[in-house]
Enzyme design. Structure first.
Site, PDB file in Angstrom:
ATOM      1  N   ASP A   8     -28.325  26.506  33.757  1.00  0.00           N
ATOM      2  CA  ASP A   8     -28.693  27.033  32.450  1.00  0.00           C
ATOM      3  C   ASP A   8     -28.114  28.432  32.320  1.00  0.00           C
ATOM      4  O   ASP A   8     -28.386  29.303  33.160  1.00  0.00           O
ATOM      5  CB  ASP A   8     -30.213  27.083  32.288  1.00  0.00           C
ATOM      6  CG  ASP A   8     -30.840  25.702  32.198  1.00  0.00           C
ATOM      7  OD1 ASP A   8     -30.097  24.706  32.275  1.00  0.00           O
ATOM      8  OD2 ASP A   8     -32.075  25.620  32.056  1.00  0.00           O
ATOM      9  N   ASP A 129     -35.515  16.566  23.066  1.00  0.00           N
ATOM     10  CA  ASP A 129     -36.484  17.423  23.740  1.00  0.00           C
ATOM     11  C   ASP A 129     -37.831  17.225  23.068  1.00  0.00           C
ATOM     12  O   ASP A 129     -37.942  17.369  21.840  1.00  0.00           O
ATOM     13  CB  ASP A 129     -36.070  18.888  23.649  1.00  0.00           C
ATOM     14  CG  ASP A 129     -34.652  19.126  24.158  1.00  0.00           C
ATOM     15  OD1 ASP A 129     -34.213  18.355  25.034  1.00  0.00           O
ATOM     16  OD2 ASP A 129     -34.002  20.069  23.679  1.00  0.00           O
TER      17      ASP A 129
END
Length: 252
Positions: A8, A129
């Site tokens: 990330d 998500d």
């Protein structure tokens, strides 16, 4: 089941968020290229990148790191975060990325998913998500009333490479995957499902095998050392995720 290490990116560094909270950031490395090479050295057959700056603002700020990573690796790389236009998706693919992941636009501009899937078969992934089963967008900041499984069904038959199903409540917690949500996603869609969120041990990885996911993204557990990639690959067995063109003769 393919084990996919995650990097990330936030302001050029490798980080992890706790449950998607940008105020709960742990920095693991200032050198994302070195980290990517390490995962490749340990046996990864694919790398998952997230542009957290792009996911939150929609503006790309980590392109130099993304370019450097794709240039350095010999394994395929996929990226999500802030991919909200045709031009942006095509720019990322031109960097050498194998796949791009569409999240927010999958809900807000489903026609863009259809357009890209037709233009780049087997290279487009939809990222869903979810918080309590409902889709969250714009870097997990905006909650919606759309059921995650309903959104997955929306893209049946497009020849997507995969759906990345992320459970926000477990992401970055090492508390184990949301098996119930993943089973529901696998049952709802014929597209291969990649699990994301909650992996803390090799046992968590093994628990996914009967669920039927094609892959699993692992982040914090690798950085904290509760999962050793080379050992996990040996325990689980690492198979490359088949793209839509090889897993079915024609889109269903």
């Amino acid at each position: 089941m393919q084990i996919i290490p995650a990097i990330d990116l936030l302001q050029g560094s490798c980080v992890r968020l706790h449950q998607g909270d940008y105020d709960q950031v742990t920095r693991f490395s200032e050198d994302p290229v070195a980290q990517a090479l390490e995962w490749q050295r340990q046996g990864a057959s694919r790398l998952h990148l997230v542009d957290l700056d792009g996911a939150r603002s929609g503006e790309p700020t980590n392109d130099s790191a993304v370019r450097a990573i794709t240039a350095a690796l010999s394994i395929p790389v996929q990226l999500g975060g802030g991919v909200r236009s045709l031009e942006r998706a095509e720019a990322l693919l031109s960097f050498g990325l194998d796949r791009v992941i569409l999240g927010t636009v999958a809900l807000e501009q489903p026609e863009l998913v259809e357009q890209l899937a037709a233009r780049y078969p087997g290279r487009i992934v939809v990222g869903i998500d979810a918080r309590n089963g409902k889709v969250a967008t714009r870097g997990w900041i905006t909650d919606t009333d759309t059921e995650a499984t309903s959104l997955a069904k929306r893209f049946e038959g497009l020849g997507l490479a995969a759906i990345v199903s992320t459970d926000i409540a477990t992401d970055g917690t090492l508390a184990g995957p949301n098996l119930t949500a993943l089973r529901a996603m696998v049952e709802a869609s014929s597209t291969p499902v990649i699990a994301s969120g909650g992996i803390g041990t090799v046992s968590d990885l093994l628990s996914l095998l009967p669920v039927g996911v094609s892959g699993v993204i692992v982040g914090r557990a690798l950085y904290d050392g509760t999962v050793i990639l080379s050992e996990a690959l040996q325990a689980v067995g690492d198979g490359r995720l088949q793209d839509a063109s090889s897993s079915q003769s024609s889109p269903c």
